[in-house]
Design a protein around this motif. Structure first.
Motif, PDB file in Angstrom:
ATOM      1  N   PHE A 294       0.852  -1.185   0.000  1.00 21.98           N
ATOM      2  CA  PHE A 294       0.000   0.000   0.000  1.00 21.98           C
ATOM      3  C   PHE A 294       0.892   1.240   0.000  1.00 21.98           C
ATOM      4  O   PHE A 294       2.076   1.173   0.337  1.00 21.98           O
ATOM      5  N   GLN A 295       0.296   2.368  -0.385  1.00 15.63           N
ATOM      6  CA  GLN A 295       1.077   3.592  -0.540  1.00 15.63           C
ATOM      7  C   GLN A 295       0.707   4.683   0.467  1.00 15.63           C
ATOM      8  O   GLN A 295       1.500   5.574   0.739  1.00 15.63           O
ATOM      9  N   ARG A 296      -0.510   4.597   1.017  1.00 13.68           N
ATOM     10  CA  ARG A 296      -0.972   5.598   1.973  1.00 13.68           C
ATOM     11  C   ARG A 296      -1.716   4.914   3.101  1.00 13.68           C
ATOM     12  O   ARG A 296      -2.215   3.796   2.942  1.00 13.68           O
ATOM     13  N   ALA A 297      -1.791   5.604   4.239  1.00 15.61           N
ATOM     14  CA  ALA A 297      -2.464   5.028   5.401  1.00 15.61           C
ATOM     15  C   ALA A 297      -3.146   6.117   6.208  1.00 15.61           C
ATOM     16  O   ALA A 297      -2.564   7.175   6.445  1.00 15.61           O
ATOM     17  N   ILE A 298      -4.388   5.846   6.609  1.00 20.34           N
ATOM     18  CA  ILE A 298      -5.136   6.750   7.480  1.00 20.34           C
ATOM     19  C   ILE A 298      -5.571   5.957   8.703  1.00 20.34           C
ATOM     20  O   ILE A 298      -6.330   4.994   8.586  1.00 20.34           O
ATOM     21  N   THR A 299      -5.069   6.349   9.860  1.00 20.62           N
ATOM     22  CA  THR A 299      -5.463   5.673  11.095  1.00 20.62           C
ATOM     23  C   THR A 299      -6.384   6.585  11.891  1.00 20.62           C
ATOM     24  O   THR A 299      -6.098   7.768  12.076  1.00 20.62           O
ATOM     25  N   GLN A 300      -7.480   6.033  12.366  1.00 20.51           N
ATOM     26  CA  GLN A 300      -8.424   6.763  13.203  1.00 20.51           C
ATOM     27  C   GLN A 300      -8.466   6.098  14.571  1.00 20.51           C
ATOM     28  O   GLN A 300      -8.766   4.911  14.685  1.00 20.51           O
ATOM     29  N   SER A 301      -8.111   6.841  15.605  1.00 20.10           N
ATOM     30  CA  SER A 301      -8.141   6.317  16.986  1.00 20.10           C
ATOM     31  C   SER A 301      -7.400   5.000  17.098  1.00 20.10           C
ATOM     32  O   SER A 301      -7.902   4.023  17.678  1.00 20.10           O
ATOM     33  N   ALA A 302      -6.209   4.955  16.534  1.00 15.73           N
ATOM     34  CA  ALA A 302      -5.445   3.707  16.534  1.00 15.73           C
ATOM     35  C   ALA A 302      -5.256   3.183  17.951  1.00 15.73           C
ATOM     36  O   ALA A 302      -4.697   3.872  18.805  1.00 15.73           O
ATOM     37  N   GLY A 303      -5.738   1.971  18.214  1.00  3.43           N
ATOM     38  CA  GLY A 303      -5.648   1.396  19.547  1.00  3.43           C
ATOM     39  C   GLY A 303      -5.057   0.005  19.515  1.00  3.43           C
ATOM     40  O   GLY A 303      -5.383  -0.801  18.641  1.00  3.43           O
ATOM     41  N   LYS A 383       8.882   3.308   5.137  1.00  6.33           N
ATOM     42  CA  LYS A 383       9.051   4.757   5.034  1.00  6.33           C
ATOM     43  C   LYS A 383       8.522   5.341   3.730  1.00  6.33           C
ATOM     44  O   LYS A 383       8.369   6.559   3.617  1.00  6.33           O
ATOM     45  N   ASN A 384       8.247   4.494   2.750  1.00  5.00           N
ATOM     46  CA  ASN A 384       7.842   4.998   1.434  1.00  5.00           C
ATOM     47  C   ASN A 384       6.327   5.106   1.308  1.00  5.00           C
ATOM     48  O   ASN A 384       5.750   4.813   0.262  1.00  5.00           O
ATOM     49  N   ILE A 385       5.663   5.509   2.378  1.00  4.84           N
ATOM     50  CA  ILE A 385       4.218   5.704   2.367  1.00  4.84           C
ATOM     51  C   ILE A 385       3.894   7.083   2.936  1.00  4.84           C
ATOM     52  O   ILE A 385       4.747   7.731   3.548  1.00  4.84           O
ATOM     53  N   SER A 386       2.670   7.521   2.730  1.00 10.14           N
ATOM     54  CA  SER A 386       2.177   8.779   3.300  1.00 10.14           C
ATOM     55  C   SER A 386       1.168   8.456   4.391  1.00 10.14           C
ATOM     56  O   SER A 386       0.404   7.482   4.277  1.00 10.14           O
ATOM     57  N   VAL A 387       1.138   9.281   5.436  1.00  8.96           N
ATOM     58  CA  VAL A 387       0.329   8.964   6.610  1.00  8.96           C
ATOM     59  C   VAL A 387      -0.540  10.145   7.022  1.00  8.96           C
ATOM     60  O   VAL A 387      -0.104  11.304   7.013  1.00  8.96           O
ATOM     61  N   MET A 388      -1.766   9.823   7.407  1.00  8.42           N
ATOM     62  CA  MET A 388      -2.680  10.765   8.038  1.00  8.42           C
ATOM     63  C   MET A 388      -3.287  10.046   9.240  1.00  8.42           C
ATOM     64  O   MET A 388      -3.609   8.853   9.157  1.00  8.42           O
ATOM     65  N   ASP A 389      -3.388  10.728  10.360  1.00 10.15           N
ATOM     66  CA  ASP A 389      -3.950  10.068  11.538  1.00 10.15           C
ATOM     67  C   ASP A 389      -4.860  11.012  12.302  1.00 10.15           C
ATOM     68  O   ASP A 389      -4.746  12.235  12.201  1.00 10.15           O
ATOM     69  N   GLY A 390      -5.772  10.424  13.050  1.00  3.03           N
ATOM     70  CA  GLY A 390      -6.688  11.223  13.842  1.00  3.03           C
ATOM     71  C   GLY A 390      -7.078  10.512  15.118  1.00  3.03           C
ATOM     72  O   GLY A 390      -6.901   9.301  15.258  1.00  3.03           O
ATOM     73  N   HIS A 391      -7.572  11.288  16.068  1.00  2.00           N
ATOM     74  CA  HIS A 391      -8.104  10.710  17.299  1.00  2.00           C
ATOM     75  C   HIS A 391      -9.255  11.587  17.770  1.00  2.00           C
ATOM     76  O   HIS A 391      -9.446  12.713  17.293  1.00  2.00           O
ATOM     77  N   ASN A 392     -10.042  11.060  18.692  1.00  2.52           N
ATOM     78  CA  ASN A 392     -11.182  11.795  19.238  1.00  2.52           C
ATOM     79  C   ASN A 392     -10.807  12.428  20.575  1.00  2.52           C
ATOM     80  O   ASN A 392      -9.866  11.988  21.247  1.00  2.52           O
ATOM     81  N   SER A 393     -11.572  13.412  20.995  1.00  2.00           N
ATOM     82  CA  SER A 393     -11.210  14.200  22.172  1.00  2.00           C
ATOM     83  C   SER A 393     -11.440  13.470  23.491  1.00  2.00           C
ATOM     84  O   SER A 393     -10.846  13.822  24.501  1.00  2.00           O
ATOM     85  N   PHE A 394     -12.283  12.437  23.505  1.00  2.00           N
ATOM     86  CA  PHE A 394     -12.583  11.737  24.762  1.00  2.00           C
ATOM     87  C   PHE A 394     -12.664  10.233  24.488  1.00  2.00           C
ATOM     88  O   PHE A 394     -13.692   9.605  24.704  1.00  2.00           O
ATOM     89  N   GLU A 395     -11.565   9.668  24.006  1.00  2.00           N
ATOM     90  CA  GLU A 395     -11.510   8.255  23.643  1.00  2.00           C
ATOM     91  C   GLU A 395     -11.734   7.324  24.835  1.00  2.00           C
ATOM     92  O   GLU A 395     -12.274   6.223  24.705  1.00  2.00           O
ATOM     93  N   SER A 396     -11.301   7.744  25.998  1.00  2.00           N
ATOM     94  CA  SER A 396     -11.129   6.813  27.108  1.00  2.00           C
ATOM     95  C   SER A 396     -12.374   6.526  27.927  1.00  2.00           C
ATOM     96  O   SER A 396     -12.351   5.666  28.809  1.00  2.00           O
ATOM     97  N   ALA A 397     -13.486   7.205  27.650  1.00  2.00           N
ATOM     98  CA  ALA A 397     -14.675   7.033  28.484  1.00  2.00           C
ATOM     99  C   ALA A 397     -15.141   5.587  28.558  1.00  2.00           C
ATOM    100  O   ALA A 397     -15.602   5.118  29.599  1.00  2.00           O
ATOM    101  N   SER A 398     -14.995   4.855  27.448  1.00  2.00           N
ATOM    102  CA  SER A 398     -15.504   3.480  27.394  1.00  2.00           C
ATOM    103  C   SER A 398     -14.567   2.462  28.034  1.00  2.00           C
ATOM    104  O   SER A 398     -14.978   1.320  28.253  1.00  2.00           O
ATOM    105  N   PHE A 399     -13.338   2.828  28.310  1.00  2.00           N
ATOM    106  CA  PHE A 399     -12.339   1.827  28.652  1.00  2.00           C
ATOM    107  C   PHE A 399     -11.621   2.079  29.977  1.00  2.00           C
ATOM    108  O   PHE A 399     -10.671   1.382  30.317  1.00  2.00           O
TER     109      PHE A 399
END
Length: 574
Positions: A294-303, A383-399
């Motif tokens: 793969f060439q690009r990666a988007i992680t959302q709330s990576a856990g 290293k030959n990929i592009s990355v975008m990542d995100g997280h939420n403001s209150f991830e931990s409430a459930s855990f």
């Protein structure tokens, strides 16, 4: 503490909506639907969406059935030639279960939402739950699609893209491809459980382009996908089989997607929670020595599990074999499907401590040579990929365990989570990084707030810090702060497909369109920016992130760029 993403109420609603929406505005006249020859089988689209003008190729096999000697082993590509044209009419979901404590987590979230946190009584709620569980036996899977033979994927392709496929070579040309990896704490979820992808495809066509191809894959869950440990590996088992499932599916996309009109050189992985954590592990797989498809990666709330010790892996596997009433891998492979599923259900439902899912990626010396944070800091990643990542403001409430009050509580809990933690590391955590100061000098003023911050950072937010730091200012980072900011609240926004205009309706349509715009622009062009979108700067030397709120989008310093995350990355707690 194994990493996270259970659907919760938001995810369950999303699941129901996806089932209903995906079946609407479609035709099922198979005679008029196109076919693709994959070599080992001919697969026919199961439906055509008249509104979105997309073909749905559903339940395409990408691996041989992981049963018999392939149970608890790396997946194997299909071979031979199936003489029957397949249309994916039989649904496929991997065996799964989720922890009993999650009921308490939903109650805690509800107390936060209604402003009744001060009256939330964990002890009483837990006693009621335990009484209910004592009177309720474990049950078998009730979803008729559940099967061990679950390694299948879906392909949704715009007709305009599919019709141009004949002119595309195997190596270049064609449409960008987004590959979705679902979350669910590595114990629950499926390729179709998060929503209808038609909205994402539509967003990718907003500027007059043909749009993306969307692919969603299954991977094995719980014990069936994540057993590990020296004894298990020494006897011929494949640790972290779920990661190999994902890897094989991604390789399948690179090999076959041109037959659907896609470009194998424009593949973007997109995943949330356990899906995002899986993507981080794919980026660091084998220490970066074997390359990626793969060439690009988007992680959302990576856990994912911040521990991953051999001791923990050995214990999980021994416990599972005990529930299965076997002592060896060979014996486990002889058990019936019903038996291996039931043992997994019992083990996962009884996950302990609170916040744990038992299973997830574990350091095995092979596909996971070290914890991802350390691999990223050591330069051992793709290293030959592009990355975008995100997280939420209150991830931990459930855990976050709501029973943490005294210093003794915190010490006991941390020793449960990090069985090998030293006294020095424990003291540094509790006295320096997260001191018990509730006088306003910290970002928290209560023990629960302190615990929320610990879980928020060690399981979710710091993972984004590791990625952005490793990619040295070339990545894109965002913080999704739409109230209440809980874990997985962004999933319906990612899969937005029309409707919803305000918070009381549960979703802000303009925010959803903005988020989708960023996601598809990055997948198509390697940059989230585009017409009619607020400017999204690279992470850069100032460690800035995009802050996406319900009424505005701004930039702010990345909240993970702090001494606490720097300490977690060193792995000194193991």
């Amino acid at each position: 503490m194994t990493s996270f993403r259970l659907p919760g109420l938001v995810g369950l609603v999303s699941l129901l909506c996806s089932v209903v929406t995906a079946q609407s505005n479609s035709t099922s006249s198979h005679a008029a639907l196109p076919q693709v020859d994959l070599g080992y089988e001919v697969h026919q689209a199961i439906s055509f969406n008249q509104t979105g003008q997309t073909y749905n190729f559903s339940n395409i096999r990408f691996a041989q059935p992981p049963i018999g000697n392939l149970r608890f082993a790396a997946p194997v590509p299909p071979t031979g030639r199936d003489p029957v044209v397949q249309n994916g009419s039989v649904g496929r979901v991997c065996p799964q279960a989720f922890p009993d404590w999650y009921t308490l987590a939903l109650e805690l979230e509800a107390a936060i939402l209604t402003g009744n946190l001060s009256s939330y009584n964990y002890t009483a709620n837990n006693e009621a739950l335990q009484a209910y569980l004592a009177a309720t036996p474990h049950t078998d899977q009730t979803d008729g699609r559940v099967t061990e033979d679950c390694l299948f994927l879906d392909v949704l392709v715009p007709k305009a893209v599919f019709d141009k496929r004949s002119s595309h070579g195997q190596q270049s040309g064609g449409a960008p491809v987004v590959v979705w990896i679902y979350g669910g704490g590595y114990v629950i979820g499926s390729k179709g459980s998060n929503g209808n992808p038609s909205g994402l495809v539509k967003a990718s066509q907003a500027n007059g382009e043909d749009g993306i191809i969307y692919v969603a894959l299954n991977y094995r869950l719980g014990a069936l996908g994540w057993l590990a440990g020296p004894t298990f590996q020494g006897s011929g088992g494949t640790a972290n089989a779920g990661l190999y499932d994902q890897r094989l599916a991604i390789e399948w996309v690179a090999k076959y997607i041109s037959l659907f009109g896609g470009d194998p050189k424009k593949i973007t992985l997109l995943g949330e929670s356990a899906g995002g954590g899986s993507i981080v592990h794919q980026i660091t797989a084998f220490g970066g020595d074997r390359g990626v498809s793969f060439q690009r990666a988007i992680t959302q709330s990576a856990g994912y599990d911040p521990v991953g010790t051999a001791f923990a892996a050995e214990n999980f596997t021994t416990n599972y074999f005990s529930l299965l009433n076997v002592s060896t891998l060979a014996e486990a492979r002889q058990k019936s499907t019903a038996e291996v599923i039931l043992a997994n259900t019992i083990q996962v439902e009884n996950s302990f401590p609170y916040g744990s899912f038992t299973y997830g990626p574990m350091v095995d010396g092979l596909i996971i040579p070290e914890l991802p944070g350390r691999l990223l800091s050591e330069g051992r990643f793709a290293k030959n990929i592009s990355v975008m990542d995100g997280h939420n403001s209150f991830e931990s409430a459930s855990f976050t365990p709501p029973y943490l009050v005294t210093e003794a509580d915190f010490r006991y809990w941390l020793r449960e989570v990090y069985s090998g933690i030293t006294d020095d590391a424990l003291n540094y955590l509790l006295n320096t990084l997260y001191p018990a100061k509730y006088d306003g000098s910290q970002s928290y003023t209560t023990p629960l707030g302190r615990a929320f911050l610990m879980v928020q950072e060690m399981v979710f937010v710091c993972n984004t810090y590791y990625l952005n730091k490793a990619f040295n200012g070339t990545s894109y980072a965002y913080d999704f702060v739409v109230p209440p900011g809980f874990h997985a609240i962004d999933v319906p926004y990612t899969f937005y497909n029309g409707g919803g205009t305000n918070l009381t309706a549960g979703l802000i349509a303009p925010v959803a369109l903005e988020l989708q715009g960023y996601l598809v622009n990055f997948a198509m062009h390697g940059n989230p920016n585009g017409p009619s979108l607020p400017y999204f700067p690279p992470y850069g030397t100032n460690a800035s992130m995009q802050v996406i709120d319900w009424n505005s989008t701004t930039q702010a310093p990345h909240d993970a760029n702090n001494p606490r995350c720097a300490w977690w990355q060193k792995g000194l707690f193991a």
